[in-house]
Scaffold this motif. Structure first.
Motif, short mmCIF file in Angstrom:
data_model
loop_
_atom_site.label_atom_id
_atom_site.label_comp_id
_atom_site.label_asym_id
_atom_site.label_seq_id
_atom_site.Cartn_x
_atom_site.Cartn_y
_atom_site.Cartn_z
N ASN A 199 -36.35 -31.79 -28.92
CA ASN A 199 -37.50 -32.69 -28.76
C ASN A 199 -38.55 -32.58 -29.86
O ASN A 199 -39.62 -33.17 -29.74
CB ASN A 199 -38.18 -32.42 -27.40
CG ASN A 199 -37.28 -32.73 -26.23
OD1 ASN A 199 -37.05 -33.89 -25.89
ND2 ASN A 199 -36.75 -31.69 -25.60
N SER B 259 -35.99 -28.52 -20.51
CA SER B 259 -35.95 -29.92 -20.95
C SER B 259 -36.55 -30.84 -19.89
O SER B 259 -37.29 -31.78 -20.22
CB SER B 259 -34.51 -30.33 -21.26
OG SER B 259 -34.00 -29.60 -22.35
N TYR B 260 -36.25 -30.57 -18.61
CA TYR B 260 -36.81 -31.40 -17.55
C TYR B 260 -38.30 -31.15 -17.36
O TYR B 260 -39.06 -32.07 -17.02
CB TYR B 260 -36.05 -31.20 -16.24
CG TYR B 260 -34.79 -32.01 -16.16
CD1 TYR B 260 -34.84 -33.40 -16.09
CD2 TYR B 260 -33.54 -31.41 -16.16
CE1 TYR B 260 -33.68 -34.16 -16.03
CE2 TYR B 260 -32.37 -32.15 -16.10
CZ TYR B 260 -32.45 -33.53 -16.04
OH TYR B 260 -31.30 -34.28 -15.99
N ALA C 116 -39.71 -33.25 -20.09
CA ALA C 116 -39.56 -34.68 -19.82
C ALA C 116 -40.49 -35.15 -18.71
O ALA C 116 -41.10 -36.23 -18.81
CB ALA C 116 -38.10 -34.98 -19.45
#
Length: 473
Positions: free
Chosen positions: A272, A421-422, A425
């Motif tokens: 990211n 990652s979540y 996000a």
């Protein structure tokens, strides 16, 4: 003898440089959209199949390596790679240009093919990394660091081949079908070569510590694990445990928890960093429209270079100051050179560097041009942890089941990366208006506060492991 070692090193070099085909999916995606009319969710599913295909079978591949050696892994990698890339090329070449046929069935088949390529990647990876480490046991971390660094350069090498030989010189459009055919042939050939060359010379396969028939038979079966310089008696090494006993060791889970937090955060950042850069303002008043993308591309290159250099530098340093412990009867645990420092220094240093990097993001970064420290710190941390991990695993749990044990620990990012990652996000989504791109530090500040906390927790874990493994690390 020298020629055989040189041949093996050449094979390992070729295998490591050709093993990163699944990471070239961004080069293939535009052509898949144009020729097969695949949607973005279908493309994402195919890419995820290739990436995720590496993880679920790492334990099985490690067990295969320890039980049957690198030759079987290399042969299976050749089969998987050739079938995956060859069938993918056939799928493209059999489809008429700009066909309007539905892409659901094609997408499903490509998903299977790229999952096969992911399995081929882990088979090849274990074959060349652990062939190197178990051939050069005296320089185990150097061997693992160099081969991992070469593997990290594989996408760059293959992308150069793609642009140089398989792209139209005037338009730059990649001929995907021909390039996939090349990948099928090249990966098949080099891994098939590994099936013949990745063996230890017979002169290095005899244990000098036991004369029993059972031990001699086991030494022949496990010959890739034994080096003449150390000649450990694998049968008497108290670290040689079954899989169940290994999983019952609470310190395996503590180390795995460290890996979840450190590698999970690093892989979240690697995935990211582009959106992190774009969310920030430029330090210049007037900028080109593409300036954000250029800075993002620069950060990706900095990450790659930092990751590669850390693997190349940490390996020799670790082997010099923290040689891997082997077991010899009746001496017990010994090292081939003087042990100067615990290998836990490298894990503690990596956690500290990641904590500093996250703290910089929380308290220091103001513009997109300040993100370079994030890229450098993440790249060094990620490369260093992966480089020293085989040596840590070998010193604590022995060399006989090194690939199996490493495979089990390697599941850690499979858990950690989705978690981090979540988190990233969900925080971005919370601060993004519909149809717009998230802007400002608010997009990721909470993520790095969370990552700073987990990095400090990982640092505390290294203190526990350092105390437990004192004299063994």
């Amino acid at each position: 003898m020298f020629s055989l070692v040189a041949l093996k090193c050449t094979t390992i070099l070729c295998m490591s440089l050709c093993a990163g085909g699944i990471f070239l999916f961004p080069l293939l995606a535009p052509g898949l959209i144009e020729h097969l009319h695949l949607t973005q969710p279908q493309l994402s599913t195919i890419a995820l199949a290739g990436m995720a295909g590496q993880y679920p079978f790492s334990f099985v591949v490690g067990w295969l390596f320890d039980r049957y050696g690198p030759q079987l892994c290399s042969f299976l990698a050749a089969v998987m790679f050739s079938a995956a890339f060859g069938l993918s090329a056939s799928e493209l070449s059999s489809t008429p240009g700009h066909s309007e046929r539905p892409g659901a069935a094609v997408a499903w088949r490509l998903t299977i093919y790229f999952a096969m390529a992911g399995l081929g990647t882990v088979l090849s990876y274990f074959a060349f990394v652990f062939s190197a480490t178990k051939t050069f046991t005296r320089y185990l971390t150097i061997a693992s660091g160099v081969t991992m660094a070469l593997f990290g350069l594989s996408p760059l090498f293959l992308s150069y081949i793609a642009s140089k030989f398989f792209s139209d010189s005037s338009t730059g459009v990649l001929n995907i079908s021909q390039f996939l055919q090349f990948l099928a042939m090249s990966t098949g050939v080099v891994n098939l070569a590994g099936a013949f060359t990745l063996v230890i010379p017979s002169s290095a396969t005899t244990s000098s510590t036991s004369n029993s028939s059972a031990t001699n038979n086991d030494a022949n079966e496990q010959s890739p694990l034994i080096n003449r310089e150390t000649a450990p008696d694998c049968m008497q090494d108290p670290r040689d445990n079954s899989t169940l006993e290994f999983l019952r060791d609470p310190y395996f889970w503590i180390l795995a928890f460290y890996m979840v937090m450190i590698l999970g955060a690093c892989e979240m950042i690697i995935s990211n960093v582009g959106t992190i850069v774009i969310s920030l303002p430029s330090q210049f008043i007037q900028t080109l429209t593409s300036e954000g993308e250029q800075v993002a591309s620069l950060q990706v290159k900095i990450l790659s270079v930092s990751n590669t250099l850390s693997r190349l530098l940490v390996g020799p340093v670790a082997d010099f100051v923290s040689p891997v412990f082997s077991y010899q009867h009746p001496e017990g645990f010994t090292t081939v050179t003087k042990h100067r420092m615990s290998r836990m220094v490298f894990l503690s240093g990596s956690a500290s560097l990641l904590a500093i990097t996250c703290a910089w993001m929380v308290f220091g970064v103001q513009t997109r041009h300040d993100v370079w420290l994030l890229s450098v710190g993440t790249g060094i941390t990620y490369g260093a942890v992966w480089t020293v991990l085989p040596g840590v695993t070998c010193s604590v749990w022995g060399i006989r089941n090194l690939a199996r044990n490493f495979g089990l620990i390697a599941y850690s990012p499979f858990v950690g990366t989705p978690i981090f990652s979540y988190v990233y996000a969900l925080i971005v989504a919370r601060h993004t208006l519909q149809g717009m791109t998230c802007k400002g530090r608010i997009c990721w500040e909470s993520t790095f506060i969370f990552s700073l906390g987990t990095s400090l927790a990982a640092l505390a874990i290294t203190a526990i492991l350092w105390r437990k493994w004192s004299g063994r690390m």
